[in-house]
Design an enzyme around this catalytic site. Structure first.
Site, PDB file in Angstrom:
ATOM      1  N   ASN A  14      -9.829   3.136  66.401  1.00 54.80           N
ATOM      2  CA  ASN A  14     -10.661   3.785  65.376  1.00 54.80           C
ATOM      3  C   ASN A  14      -9.840   3.865  64.090  1.00 54.80           C
ATOM      4  O   ASN A  14      -8.637   3.622  64.110  1.00 54.80           O
ATOM      5  CB  ASN A  14     -11.120   5.170  65.871  1.00 54.80           C
ATOM      6  CG  ASN A  14      -9.936   6.079  66.140  1.00 54.80           C
ATOM      7  OD1 ASN A  14      -9.154   6.372  65.238  1.00 54.80           O
ATOM      8  ND2 ASN A  14      -9.766   6.493  67.391  1.00 54.80           N
ATOM      9  N   ASP A  48     -12.053   7.933  73.510  1.00 57.62           N
ATOM     10  CA  ASP A  48     -12.721   8.584  74.655  1.00 57.62           C
ATOM     11  C   ASP A  48     -12.758   7.663  75.868  1.00 57.62           C
ATOM     12  O   ASP A  48     -12.892   8.122  76.995  1.00 57.62           O
ATOM     13  CB  ASP A  48     -14.149   8.974  74.271  1.00 57.62           C
ATOM     14  CG  ASP A  48     -14.153  10.178  73.335  1.00 57.62           C
ATOM     15  OD1 ASP A  48     -13.258  11.023  73.478  1.00 57.62           O
ATOM     16  OD2 ASP A  48     -15.034  10.244  72.449  1.00 57.62           O
TER      17      ASP A  48
END
Ligand SMILES: Cc1cc2nc3c(=O)[nH]c(=O)nc-3n(C[C@H](O)[C@H](O)[C@H](O)COP(=O)(O)O)c2cc1C
Length: 403
Positions: free
Chosen positions: A209, A277
């Site tokens: 990210n 995640d």
């Protein structure tokens, strides 16, 4: 509070060491930070750095023994200064000030000082290790003078060893640490996670990210300014880590392991990393090749990556933490910011959560600014909104999350 770094008055003493060549760069940084500087040069320092260079960069006349006269500059400069910095400090000047000798403008200014004194010794390794130098440093430390030990590295005299003066940007950080209006984290241990994680698909590709680690690094720097000892567990990003212990990790699993290992050390844990995640379930130990069919045409078959959930590091820490450890989490959200943040605060057993609208302009990932809402678990404490440069709001956040 936000602007505590700008407008500060720095009295800078330069002595006759070779590292004086770095000082013009420091003067530029001081000016760029919006601070003022008055400079005192010893006579021997003039052999190493030109007064005219320093005058041009500081925009002020240089002080030296030539104008040590009835104007009593050693008293006037001290009345003006917020901090007195000597960089580089020779073995000779160090010895003089340790013994209260005041035979030139700089040493007279030191004995007249009523502001904090910060010293950066720089010399050949043998000069530094000499017991006279070491004893002089002890005398100064006992007197409350801050002496920043030189680092190891190549020395100008052609050998490598301990004696190298800090770089100008590091000297400026130390000046700000000395000038910090809050020192409430002195002797506190702060563990911070920062940056993204890389979840590898094969040895050369990963899922990640855009986290830059800037918010975590800003929380770390602000805690350090306030006197804390800081460890950062960081994903693969670069930031100025001067003064911190940095533990580099790549994946979420590595980050969890590092956090667990360092948890008992910490008084405060700040979870500012953007942890993936999910990780790749079918990781390929070999580089995945672009497939081609028998006729040499490109094979249009899709390639599927299966993901499995990573452990929730903040929630794990929430379960493991001691009664008196403070756990501060960040919630990067794009919708229902407060509700989602409150739910995380309760579920993960956090003491505070900083909710972050990462979709808003000038907020969240990879920018220097942020808008954050602080939600404390203790309902008697107020919620608060911070907006501005990450490094400024980080300093403010520590006002509200430290006991
Ligand atoms: C080329 C040269 C380099 C020197 N570098 C250093 C140095 O890095 N550190 C140091 O403590 N002294 C160094 N010295 C010795 C000092 O210049 C000398 O002790 C001088 O008296 C210091 O004066 P001051 O402390 O008033 O500036 C050096 C001398 C020469 C000639």
């Amino acid at each position: 509070m936000n602007n505590w770094k700008s407008g500060r008055k720095i009295l800078l003493g330069i002595t006759g060491g070779i590292a004086a060549y770095k000082i013009p760069a420091l003067v530029r940084l001081i000016k760029k930070a919006g601070c003022e500087t008055e400079i005192i040069l010893t006579e021997s320092a003039k052999n190493f750095v030109a007064p005219m260079t320093l005058e041009t960069l500081s925009g002020r006349e240089i002080h030296s023994d030539e104008n040590f006269d009835f104007h009593i500059p050693h008293i006037k400069l001290n009345d003006w200064a917020d901090v007195l910095v000597i960089a580089p400090c020779t073995a000779n000047t160090l010895a003089k000030i340790a013994h209260g000798i005041a035979d030139n403008l700089l040493t007279s200014a030191v004995i007249a000082a009523h502001c904090p004194i910060l010293i950066f010794p720089a010399m050949n390794e043998k000069m530094f290790e000499n017991s006279a130098t070491q004893e002089n440093i002890k005398i100064l430390l006992n007197r409350g003078v801050k002496v920043i030990a030189p680092s190891e590295g190549d020395l100008a005299c052609g050998v490598s060893g301990k004696g190298r003066m800090n770089e100008p940007n590091e000297i400026l950080l130390e000046i700000f640490r000395t000038l910090s209006p809050e020192k409430n984290l002195k002797n506190k241990n702060i563990l911070i996670t920062a940056g993204p994680t890389h979840e590898y698909i094969d040895p050369v590709r990963f899922i990640s990210n855009p986290s830059s680690g800037k918010m975590g690094a800003a929380m770390a720097r602000a805690a350090w300014y306030r006197g804390a000892d800081v460890k950062i567990i960081s994903g693969p990003v670069e930031f100025n880590s001067y003064g911190f212990e940095v533990i580099k990790v790549k994946s979420a699993l590595e980050m969890l392991e590092a956090v667990k290992k360092n948890l008992s050390w910490a008084d405060y844990i700040v979870k500012a990393a953007a942890v993936g995640d999910y990780r790749v379930k079918n990781f390929s130990a070999q580089k995945i090749k672009r497939a081609a069919s028998a006729d040499g045409q490109e094979n249009k078959n899709n390639f599927t990556v299966e993901l499995e959930q990573n452990p929730d590091i903040a929630a794990e820490v929430g379960k493991l933490k001691r009664e008196n450890q403070i756990l501060i989490g960040f919630a990067a959200e794009t919708q229902n910011i407060s509700e989602n943040a409150r739910e995380k605060l309760a579920r993960k057993n956090l003491d505070f959560i900083l909710a972050n609208d990462v979709a808003a302009e000038g907020s969240g990932f990879a920018v220097d600014t942020n808008t954050l809402r602080l939600i404390p678990r203790d309902e008697s404490k107020n919620e608060k909104i911070y907006s501005g440069l990450k490094e400024d709001i980080a300093f403010e956040i520590w006002n509200d999350v430290s006991l």
